[in-house]
Design an enzyme around this catalytic site. Structure first.
Site, PDB file in Angstrom:
ATOM      1  N   SER A  37      -8.740   0.034 -92.158  1.00  0.00           N
ATOM      2  CA  SER A  37      -9.634  -0.225 -91.033  1.00  0.00           C
ATOM      3  C   SER A  37      -9.105  -1.302 -90.098  1.00  0.00           C
ATOM      4  O   SER A  37      -9.857  -2.142 -89.583  1.00  0.00           O
ATOM      5  CB  SER A  37     -11.038  -0.618 -91.546  1.00  0.00           C
ATOM      6  N   LYS A  47     -13.643   4.712 -85.889  1.00  0.00           N
ATOM      7  CA  LYS A  47     -12.222   5.024 -86.041  1.00  0.00           C
ATOM      8  C   LYS A  47     -11.970   6.474 -86.413  1.00  0.00           C
ATOM      9  O   LYS A  47     -10.836   6.946 -86.310  1.00  0.00           O
ATOM     10  CB  LYS A  47     -11.601   4.067 -87.054  1.00  0.00           C
ATOM     11  N   SER A  85     -17.002   0.594 -87.984  1.00  0.00           N
ATOM     12  CA  SER A  85     -15.680   1.215 -88.026  1.00  0.00           C
ATOM     13  C   SER A  85     -15.693   2.715 -88.255  1.00  0.00           C
ATOM     14  O   SER A  85     -14.623   3.332 -88.308  1.00  0.00           O
ATOM     15  CB  SER A  85     -14.815   0.543 -89.103  1.00  0.00           C
TER      16      SER A  85
END
Length: 395
Positions: A119, A67, A64
């Site tokens: 997330s 992101k 993640s």
């Protein structure tokens, strides 16, 4: 104006061809911080100088941490108050989630908070479809941005970071991306937020998101950035902290003790490479009639201070047969005279413009030219030159 354009281009091109980002040379004489990471990097956000790197160019899964790119692309291409709709393809995405309902709408700004604090993979897909027209279209924007800011060992296949072949980055690239993103005030505000509430159109209670990044609570001065985990990437973390006006960002990939490792890395940077002022704005240049157009700061070890050198490069006089309008760029209402190149041990680390005394000096950009060899400089300098040209052409 044609000659003015040529002059601006001649000043910008040398900056765009030279990258000052590099691992701190003095780190070989300073004990490096110990980490459990497969790969790690530490960067000074102002200058873009990588202060520590462990297998920093190894291409790995980043989970993640993806992101970070998703957020900055969405901020730069989207409108924060636009309503983002949760489609069938973004609804109930596997992995971490905001548990958004099918058809639910939320502002892009609030969805970005959910993306970075919790997330949410559903938020990542919904944002991508809204901003990019489709997830595939958004991924094209992600890879274009990676190319623009010089991430040469990164490639993105999705906006959320779920494991996929061909989706990878490196600790050094993630450090550079984070430094770039932290110059954006919206991104910086979002990732520093510990708790955020957002309207919930389907329930009587509001969404309430608590940031997963424990560094915000564990480390003095912490102000970002993002956690990550998948079964193949293992634990990944990017953190940032600011002390005494200096902001650092640390990256670890595949690190089972990341909270402690990040504290050690950040301590290492603040202790050994404080941000030092190399030049002040409007500082007279000795034995000349020019002054500096902006200040310049750079993180330096004590042993490196005497290794800084400065080279003044003045622009050459232009042709005598310029038109009257073109020659106006030569008078003191414009006043650009050249630049000073900064070097550390003979290696280029950045550049600042110089102007004739008494001339108009454009506002100082937030991002130093030293930091990035790509779009960061173009965006910053474009804004500065717009200010110059606006002043030049005003009645």
């Amino acid at each position: 104006m044609k000659m003015l354009t040529k002059m601006i281009a001649s000043f910008l091109i040398p900056l765009l061809l030279l990258s000052s980002v590099g691992t701190a040379g003095a780190s070989g004489t300073i004990p490096s911080p110990s980490t459990h990471a497969q790969s790690a990097a530490l960067i000074d956000v102002t200058s873009g100088r990588i202060l520590y790197s462990k297998s920093g160019d190894q291409e790995l899964r980043i989970a993640s941490l993806t992101k970070i790119m998703t957020a900055i692309v969405a901020i730069e291409h989207g409108k924060l108050q636009d309503k983002v709709k949760v489609t069938a393809s973004s609804f109930a995405k596997e992995g971490s989630s905001l548990y958004l309902k099918l058809g639910e709408e939320m502002t892009l700004e609030n969805m970005l908070y959910g993306l970075m604090l919790r997330s949410g993979n559903d938020a990542a897909s919904a944002i991508a479809e809204h901003v990019g027209g489709s997830e595939e279209g958004f991924v094209l924007l992600m890879n274009k941005k990676a190319e623009e800011i010089g991430l040469t060992r990164s490639h993105f296949m999705n906006p959320h970071g779920l494991d996929a072949e061909g989706h990878y980055s490196t600790a050094n690239d993630m450090a550079r991306l984070t430094a770039y993103a932290l110059h954006n005030p919206v991104f910086k505000r979002i990732v520093a937020t510990e708790n955020k509430s957002a309207p919930n159109p389907n329930e009587s209670w509001e969404y309430s998101w608590h940031n997963k990044n424990k560094m915000l609570r564990l480390y003095e001065g912490a102000d970002g950035v993002k956690t990550g985990y998948t079964k193949k990437a293992f634990r990944c973390l990017v953190s940032s902290a600011t002390r005494d006006g200096q902001q650092l960002a640390a990256v670890t990939l595949n690190d089972g003790d990341d909270w402690n490792d990040h504290a050690r890395m950040l301590d290492f940077g603040f202790k050994n490479f404080p941000l030092r002022e190399i030049a002040e704005k409007e500082q007279p240049v000795a034995n000349t009639t020019v002054v500096t157009g902006r200040g310049f700061q750079y993180p330096l070890a004590e042993s490196e201070i005497d290794s800084i050198s400065k080279k003044l490069i003045l622009t050459t006089n232009r042709s005598q047969n310029e038109s009257q309008n073109e020659s106006k760029a030569n008078d003191l209402s414009f006043g650009l005279a050249g630049r000073i190149e900064m070097q550390l041990n003979g290696k280029f680390i950045g550049s600042i413009p110089v102007y004739h005394k008494g001339s108009y000096i454009p506002p100082q950009p937030e991002m130093q030219e030293a930091a990035f060899a790509g779009i960061g400089e173009i965006t910053t300098w474009a804004a500065a030159w717009r200010a110059v040209i606006s002043h030049l052409l005003s009645p």
